[in-house]
Enzyme design. Structure first.
Site, mmCIF file in Angstrom:
data_model
loop_
_atom_site.group_PDB
_atom_site.id
_atom_site.type_symbol
_atom_site.label_atom_id
_atom_site.label_comp_id
_atom_site.label_asym_id
_atom_site.label_seq_id
_atom_site.Cartn_x
_atom_site.Cartn_y
_atom_site.Cartn_z
ATOM 1 N N LYS A 71 13.189 -6.060 7.032
ATOM 2 C CA LYS A 71 13.183 -7.525 7.116
ATOM 3 C C LYS A 71 13.938 -8.204 5.970
ATOM 4 C CE LYS A 71 9.034 -7.992 9.959
ATOM 5 N NZ LYS A 71 9.385 -8.819 11.091
ATOM 6 N N TYR A 80 -0.161 -3.520 12.686
ATOM 7 C CA TYR A 80 1.056 -3.620 13.497
ATOM 8 C C TYR A 80 2.205 -2.953 12.734
ATOM 9 C CZ TYR A 80 5.194 -5.240 15.876
ATOM 10 O OH TYR A 80 6.398 -5.257 16.532
ATOM 11 N N ASP A 85 3.351 0.357 4.911
ATOM 12 C CA ASP A 85 4.357 -0.400 5.659
ATOM 13 C C ASP A 85 4.533 -1.756 4.974
ATOM 14 O OD1 ASP A 85 5.728 -2.016 7.391
ATOM 15 O OD2 ASP A 85 4.565 -1.503 9.171
ATOM 16 N N TYR A 89 8.812 -10.417 23.697
ATOM 17 C CA TYR A 89 7.492 -10.541 24.326
ATOM 18 C C TYR A 89 7.442 -11.660 25.372
ATOM 19 C CZ TYR A 89 6.828 -8.217 19.849
ATOM 20 O OH TYR A 89 6.973 -7.397 18.766
HETATM 21 C C1 LIG Z 1 4.477 -4.746 9.229
HETATM 22 C C2 LIG Z 1 5.608 -4.511 10.190
HETATM 23 N N1 LIG Z 1 6.035 -3.263 10.407
HETATM 24 C C3 LIG Z 1 7.052 -3.000 11.232
HETATM 25 C C4 LIG Z 1 7.686 -4.000 11.924
HETATM 26 C C5 LIG Z 1 8.817 -3.676 12.863
HETATM 27 O O1 LIG Z 1 10.031 -4.061 12.315
HETATM 28 P P1 LIG Z 1 11.294 -4.336 13.278
HETATM 29 O O2 LIG Z 1 10.964 -5.544 14.086
HETATM 30 O O3 LIG Z 1 12.439 -4.531 12.308
HETATM 31 O O4 LIG Z 1 11.478 -3.115 14.107
HETATM 32 C C6 LIG Z 1 7.261 -5.321 11.742
HETATM 33 C C7 LIG Z 1 7.893 -6.423 12.486
HETATM 34 O O5 LIG Z 1 7.375 -7.492 12.664
HETATM 35 C C8 LIG Z 1 6.186 -5.587 10.854
HETATM 36 O O6 LIG Z 1 5.736 -6.839 10.649
#
Ligand SMILES: Cc1ncc(COP(=O)(O)O)c(C=O)c1O
Length: 424
Positions: A274, A144, A245, A15
């Site tokens: 993660k 997000y 998620d 970003y």
């Molecule tokens: C809740 C959530 N979903 C998906 C993602 C995307 O994961 P990545 O950065 O491994 O593509 C993130 C990344 O910050 C996240 O916080």
């Protein structure tokens, strides 16, 4: 030490602009909870490298798992081939996931895991008599889910700055972000607009997509478990799949193994990433139920159309398995609770400051929300001078340290935050 001239000219960071990049600090090594800069300074890490490094850095057990795996193979394609690291990992994950989530797709990043989740949901409905009409997704404002196109389409358009890609993203349905805070009273009235949307559009909706309990990059907001439980019920009522998620929240960050556990719910599809590898390598997973998997499988063509080159990378699987074992063998819940208690005590005085809008803590996540946007470059410099690594964004100064952080080290993080607020 700020970024090298080559870096500043040639390499994008997350970003940022290449014309006018924010300052960058060169890290030469990381051990325990310390990052060592090129100029020799040591910083206590408050970010766990964006939720991932829950055990800290240079962890002997994780190093050993990678070394051992390297002796047999670093990588092999997953098409037509399987291997013990992948099967052992999925077996181990099955023991901690909500019961019934036992069909795995091993992806190579969180965003990709989300794309796969969306595809699963679409294919699930295409496989049924309802046919192709269930093709939309409903998601929460402030959500997000990643930076790929499908993931962006179900993320908040303001916080993700999606207007840049306007015209290219599929239009989805958005419902208001949860308002009842995690430990406040649950206001069931906030379900009304959700029910209305589902009532009106359920014939079109394939899945409801949300981050359970913690909305991360969209504002570090913690919401009430009853909200999550109610959304699960509404999804059942209107025959909509629920995609949770857990990419940020999974593996203990909120004080439970998965944030869904706060509400005792099982989503139809869950994404993890993660901290899956303990932050060592990039790997994520999309997990679903037998029902969803078999419905997709029984249809024509029956195949799930996704296959990343580095799917189920053996090194990533081996380190994920080692990270999970290390977590389960550790007093992780006690550690996370202790971090929570200390963050609550030490950040509480910030509430009284006029520039602070809110202070909130859940598990090993501490957030100070300011009334106006932070000057990231200036604050970052201040934190580095104080010997800590904390990266604010927008109005938020927040920490989510490795679980192995010691009270005195955590104290340095909170002291630096209080110092920054006082100086403002
Ligand atoms: C809740 C959530 N979903 C998906 C993602 C995307 O994961 P990545 O950065 O491994 O593509 C993130 C990344 O910050 C996240 O916080």
């Amino acid at each position: 030490m700020s970024s090298t001239p080559f870096d500043a000219q040639h390499i994008w960071h997350p970003y940022t602009s290449l014309l006018n990049p924010l300052p960058c600090y060169e890290v030469v090594s990381a051990k325990g909870v310390n990052l060592t800069l090129a100029d020799g300074r040591e910083l206590i890490d408050g970010m766990a490298s964006w939720w991932a490094c829950i055990h800290g850095y240079g962890v002997p057990e994780l190093d050993a798992a990678i070394h051992q795996q390297l002796e047999s193979m670093a990588h092999v394609m997953f098409g037509g081939i399987t291997h013990a690291p992948a099967t052992a990992l999925c077996k181990a994950l099955m023991k901690i996931l909500p019961q019934g989530l036992d069909r795995f797709f091993l992806a190579d990043s969180g965003s990709v895991a989300m794309e796969v989740a969306l595809k699963m949901a679409l294919q699930y409905w295409q496989s049924q008599s309802q046919g192709k009409s269930k093709h939309r997704f409903v998601s929460l404002a402030n959500g997000y889910h990643g930076d790929t196109f499908g993931a962006m389409s179900v993320s908040d358009s303001d916080t993700g700055m999606h207007s840049i890609y306007a015209g290219f993203l599929p239009a989805q349905l958005t419902v208001p972000a949860p308002q009842s805070s995690f430990d406040g009273e649950f206001n069931s009235a906030e379900l009304a607009p959700i029910e209305k949307t589902l009532q009106q559009h359920h014939h079109d909706i394939a899945a409801f997509v949300l981050e359970p309990i913690v909305q991360g990059a969209g504002g570090m907001r913690f919401y009430h478990p009853e909200y999550l439980a109610a959304v699960r019920q509404l999804c059942d009522k209107y025959e909509i799949l629920l995609i949770a998620d857990e990419i940020a929240t999974g593996f203990g960050r909120t004080g439970k193994m998965f944030a869904c556990d706060w509400a005792g719910i099982k989503p139809d599809i869950m994404c993890i990433g993660k901290a899956l590898t303990g932050g060592y390598l990039t790997q994520a997973a999309t997990i679903t139920t037998q029902k969803v998997a078999h419905t997709i499988g029984a249809s024509n063509p029956g195949v799930l159309m996704h296959g990343p080159t580095f799917m189920a990378n053996p090194l990533a699987c081996a380190v994920s398995l080692a990270s999970l074992k290390l977590l389960l063998d550790s007093p992780w819940q006690h550690r996370v609770n202790a971090i929570e208690a200390q963050l609550k005590t030490e950040l509480a005085p910030a509430k009284a400051l006029p520039q602070v809008a809110d202070v909130r803590v859940l598990g090993a996540i501490g957030v100070v929300e300011m009334k106006t946007e932070a000057n990231v470059a200036e604050l970052q410099k201040h934190f580095v001078e104080q010997g800590v690594w904390i990266r604010p964004f927008g109005k938020l100064i927040y920490v989510m340290p490795p679980y192995v952080i010691k009270p005195q080290e955590l104290g340095q993080l909170t002291k630096a935050i209080m110092g920054a607020l006082m100086a403002n």
